[in-house]
Design an enzyme around this catalytic site. Sequence first.
Site, mmCIF file in Angstrom:
data_model
loop_
_atom_site.group_PDB
_atom_site.id
_atom_site.type_symbol
_atom_site.label_atom_id
_atom_site.label_comp_id
_atom_site.label_asym_id
_atom_site.label_seq_id
_atom_site.Cartn_x
_atom_site.Cartn_y
_atom_site.Cartn_z
ATOM 1 N N PRO A 2 0.831 -1.212 0.000
ATOM 2 C CG PRO A 2 -0.727 -1.548 1.687
ATOM 3 C CD PRO A 2 0.574 -2.064 1.156
ATOM 4 C CD GLU A 3 2.991 2.686 -4.371
ATOM 5 O OE1 GLU A 3 3.129 3.820 -4.844
ATOM 6 O OE2 GLU A 3 3.186 1.651 -5.024
ATOM 7 C CE LYS A 58 5.347 3.968 0.333
ATOM 8 N NZ LYS A 58 6.405 3.006 -0.053
ATOM 9 N NE ARG A 278 10.224 -2.881 -5.298
ATOM 10 C CZ ARG A 278 9.412 -2.116 -4.575
ATOM 11 N NH1 ARG A 278 9.904 -1.125 -3.861
ATOM 12 N NH2 ARG A 278 8.123 -2.353 -4.538
#
Length: 289
Positions: A2-3, A58, A278
Amino acid sequence: MPELPEVETIRRGLAGELTGSIFSGVEIINESSMPESSSLGTELLLDQEIVGLRRRGKVLIIDVGKNYSLLIHLKMTGQLILERPDGGREGGGHPTKAMVSALPDKSTRVVFDFSDGKRLFFNDQRKFGWIKLKDRGEVEQDSLLMRMGEEPLEAGFIEEVLRKKLRGRKAPIKALLLDQTTVAGLGNIYVDESLHLAKIHPETKAIDLNDEQIAKLHSSIVNIIRTAVRLEGTTLRNYLNHRGEKGGYFEHARVFDRTGLPCPECGEEIEKIRVAGRGTHICVNCQRK
Ligand SMILES: [Zn+2]
């Protein structure tokens, strides 16, 4: 993970449901999910009222009574799901897209009970998420929060702030945007989306970006984050809002997790490369090195 848009969606949802609710019980099923609870003791929460919910990057901050706050980081797979006394989770006129059936389930790590019969479940399959109970006065001094960059949707996030953060930096722009000290709340999804909208290759060294590119990057970050908040975030795998529903951004994604599909700008196939460790989604035609 979650951002900002996902945490903001949860914050808004829970603020509407839990402001004014009073803690009547805390059940810690997995000790490491509430790592510092022993120092303050979660019994301090009992009979205390939730007075507000804030967010920094966050991190969700639930202010409790006059003296305490809960800091919550969902990390990889954390969920905060609210159940009403009647067992229902929907409300607010949304079409029901609930993905969760009976709670608690095997991913439930902490359960908060409230005197009005509501229950808040902290689910976290991978167990990287955490909840910390702190004195209110310590929140501002929390080392994680202190180091964070500007909030992208607040007035302080002006182009000059981003320019200063990137000045002289030789790291790839993607790595710097993932770093929470550059801008608060961005992660893999919205960095890929912002860089595509700005037409910047993620491996570009920050020092090589000209003024025009930084201006475009700044406006792209604001645009993408604002859109994602409006659509209530992205569900790739685990993210759900407080009603157990998926976010709506994924269907609007420009490049993220769209490998092999056409670029929305030029039709070129979107490719997946690796940047800053990433998985990174780009259009090699729109985002030239
Ligand atoms: Zn393209």
